[in-house]
Design an enzyme around this catalytic site. Structure first.
Site, PDB file in Angstrom:
ATOM      1  N   TYR A 218       0.826  -1.207   0.000  1.00  8.68           N
ATOM      2  CA  TYR A 218       0.000   0.000   0.000  1.00  8.68           C
ATOM      3  C   TYR A 218       0.862   1.259   0.000  1.00  8.68           C
ATOM      4  O   TYR A 218       0.505   2.259  -0.625  1.00  8.68           O
ATOM      5  CB  TYR A 218      -0.992  -0.013   1.181  1.00  8.68           C
ATOM      6  CG  TYR A 218      -2.180  -0.888   0.862  1.00  8.68           C
ATOM      7  CD1 TYR A 218      -3.273  -0.378   0.169  1.00  8.68           C
ATOM      8  CD2 TYR A 218      -2.182  -2.242   1.189  1.00  8.68           C
ATOM      9  CE1 TYR A 218      -4.334  -1.182  -0.174  1.00  8.68           C
ATOM     10  CE2 TYR A 218      -3.242  -3.061   0.848  1.00  8.68           C
ATOM     11  CZ  TYR A 218      -4.321  -2.524   0.168  1.00  8.68           C
ATOM     12  OH  TYR A 218      -5.370  -3.331  -0.195  1.00  8.68           O
TER      13      TYR A 218
ATOM     14  N   ARG B 292       1.753   1.803  -3.496  1.00  6.05           N
ATOM     15  CA  ARG B 292       0.622   2.340  -4.275  1.00  6.05           C
ATOM     16  C   ARG B 292       0.449   3.846  -3.996  1.00  6.05           C
ATOM     17  O   ARG B 292       0.148   4.620  -4.885  1.00  6.05           O
ATOM     18  CB  ARG B 292      -0.674   1.597  -3.939  1.00  6.05           C
ATOM     19  CG  ARG B 292      -0.665   0.113  -4.201  1.00  6.05           C
ATOM     20  CD  ARG B 292      -0.673  -0.244  -5.689  1.00  6.05           C
ATOM     21  NE  ARG B 292       0.620  -0.148  -6.361  1.00  6.05           N
ATOM     22  CZ  ARG B 292       1.639  -1.014  -6.177  1.00  6.05           C
ATOM     23  NH1 ARG B 292       1.551  -2.018  -5.353  1.00  6.05           N
ATOM     24  NH2 ARG B 292       2.763  -0.851  -6.831  1.00  6.05           N
TER      25      ARG B 292
ATOM     26  N   GLN C 292     -16.692   5.383  -4.810  1.00  9.29           N
ATOM     27  CA  GLN C 292     -16.152   4.053  -4.527  1.00  9.29           C
ATOM     28  C   GLN C 292     -14.623   4.073  -4.601  1.00  9.29           C
ATOM     29  O   GLN C 292     -13.988   3.050  -4.396  1.00  9.29           O
ATOM     30  CB  GLN C 292     -16.698   3.043  -5.537  1.00  9.29           C
ATOM     31  CG  GLN C 292     -18.201   2.861  -5.453  1.00  9.29           C
ATOM     32  CD  GLN C 292     -18.722   2.024  -6.608  1.00  9.29           C
ATOM     33  OE1 GLN C 292     -18.891   2.485  -7.725  1.00  9.29           O
ATOM     34  NE2 GLN C 292     -18.953   0.757  -6.330  1.00  9.29           N
TER      35      GLN C 292
ATOM     36  N   HIS D 105     -15.498   3.052   0.148  1.00  3.61           N
ATOM     37  CA  HIS D 105     -14.451   2.023   0.233  1.00  3.61           C
ATOM     38  C   HIS D 105     -13.223   2.505   0.994  1.00  3.61           C
ATOM     39  O   HIS D 105     -12.152   1.922   0.873  1.00  3.61           O
ATOM     40  CB  HIS D 105     -14.047   1.560  -1.179  1.00  3.61           C
ATOM     41  CG  HIS D 105     -15.147   0.805  -1.879  1.00  3.61           C
ATOM     42  ND1 HIS D 105     -15.110   0.505  -3.219  1.00  3.61           N
ATOM     43  CD2 HIS D 105     -16.310   0.293  -1.415  1.00  3.61           C
ATOM     44  CE1 HIS D 105     -16.212  -0.163  -3.550  1.00  3.61           C
ATOM     45  NE2 HIS D 105     -16.959  -0.296  -2.478  1.00  3.61           N
TER      46      HIS D 105
ATOM     47  N   SER E 236     -19.275   0.592 -12.757  1.00  6.16           N
ATOM     48  CA  SER E 236     -19.676  -0.622 -13.467  1.00  6.16           C
ATOM     49  C   SER E 236     -21.024  -1.132 -12.960  1.00  6.16           C
ATOM     50  O   SER E 236     -21.709  -1.866 -13.634  1.00  6.16           O
ATOM     51  CB  SER E 236     -18.615  -1.704 -13.297  1.00  6.16           C
ATOM     52  OG  SER E 236     -18.487  -2.020 -11.922  1.00  6.16           O
TER      53      SER E 236
ATOM     54  N   PRO F 212     -18.103   5.224 -20.718  1.00  9.35           N
ATOM     55  CA  PRO F 212     -17.734   4.885 -22.098  1.00  9.35           C
ATOM     56  C   PRO F 212     -18.099   3.449 -22.448  1.00  9.35           C
ATOM     57  O   PRO F 212     -18.146   3.081 -23.616  1.00  9.35           O
ATOM     58  CB  PRO F 212     -16.209   5.087 -22.117  1.00  9.35           C
ATOM     59  CG  PRO F 212     -15.783   4.912 -20.705  1.00  9.35           C
ATOM     60  CD  PRO F 212     -16.944   5.343 -19.838  1.00  9.35           C
TER      61      PRO F 212
END
Ligand SMILES: [Zn+2]
Length: 251
Positions: A71, A74, A105, A123, A193, A218
């Site tokens: 993490y 990241r 999210q 999240h 999504s 898209p």
């Protein structure tokens, strides 16, 4: 070359006159900043990494140091990335109209970086920390460490404050998200999504109260059936939507 989107008059009127607006953002919104989406494969966040190791509490308990450092890596990757036009339009929308709530999210803090001040994070946030017993931990005191420290209150391990795959959403954040969704008159899903529950229930809550549903995406999603869909990237569609609703060029 940006495709020009044709907007329906009803949609523009709904946004212009909306009592309450929710922007609900998913991975697609941050993908345009270069944040990998939560997919496997070369262009996904997980790539060659096994999410069982890096995104479950069992994986963390098995090897806390490895997960902690992953993490940290990241966060370092993200340090070179910035909010994109989609985040900027949404932040400006919140200032233009006082009735706009952002529910996300994403864990990258880009809405706040862009200037949004009312952001519900479903999240968590990769820049925040808590212990295994949910005590919050000040980020600046731990975020550069090589291994997870122990909580000063209970002595358990400190971990990133993100929701892992085997965990429920933070209850308070979800309750707020549900409330604002139910109170919304226009609900705009951006780059979602819509296949991750319970987050995907939010547009249903909005619809049950009569909200006008808009999707900017898209790609075809499960939401196509229910929402007025604006097909395109958020960073290209949202400035056009801004112009159509507010009559001024977004810059
Ligand atoms: Zn603790």
């Amino acid at each position: 070359m940006t495709d020009v989107v044709a907007f329906d008059d009803v949609l523009i009127k709904a946004l212009r006159e909306a009592k309450n607006v929710v922007f609900f953002t998913g991975a697609g919104a941050s993908a345009e900043s270069g944040i990998p989406t939560f997919r496997s494969g070369a262009d996904g966040l997980w790539g060659d990494f096994d999410m069982e190791d890096y995104a479950t509490s069992e994986g963390f308990t098995r090897n806390p140091k490895k997960v902690w450092q992953w993490y940290r890596d990241r966060r370092q990757d993200m340090a070179d990335l910035q909010p994109n036009t989609a985040h900027n339009v949404i932040a400006r929308w919140q200032k233009k109209a006082s009735n706009v709530t952002v529910i996300t999210q994403n864990i990258d803090n880009f809405h706040q970086d862009a200037g949004s001040d009312h952001v519900i994070e479903l999240h968590g946030n990769i820049h925040q920390f808590k212990c295994l017993n949910d005590h919050p931990v000040v980020a600046s005191s731990v975020n550069t460490l090589d291994e997870p420290p122990l909580c000063e209150i209970c002595g358990s391990l400190v971990r990133p404050d993100v929701v892992w795959f085997n965990e429920p959403l933070p209850q308070e954040a979800f309750e707020h998200a549900e409330m604002f969704s139910r109170e919304s008159s226009v609900f705009v899903a951006v780059g979602c999504s819509m296949d991750v529950y319970p987050a995907a229930f939010l547009p249903a809550f909005a619809a049950s109260s009569g909200a006008y549903l808009i999707q900017i995406n898209p790609e075809v999603s499960a939401f196509d059936k229910y929402a007025h869909t604006l097909r395109g990237k958020a960073g290209e569609v949202l400035p056009q939507l801004w112009l159509a609703v507010w009559g001024e060029v977004f810059s």
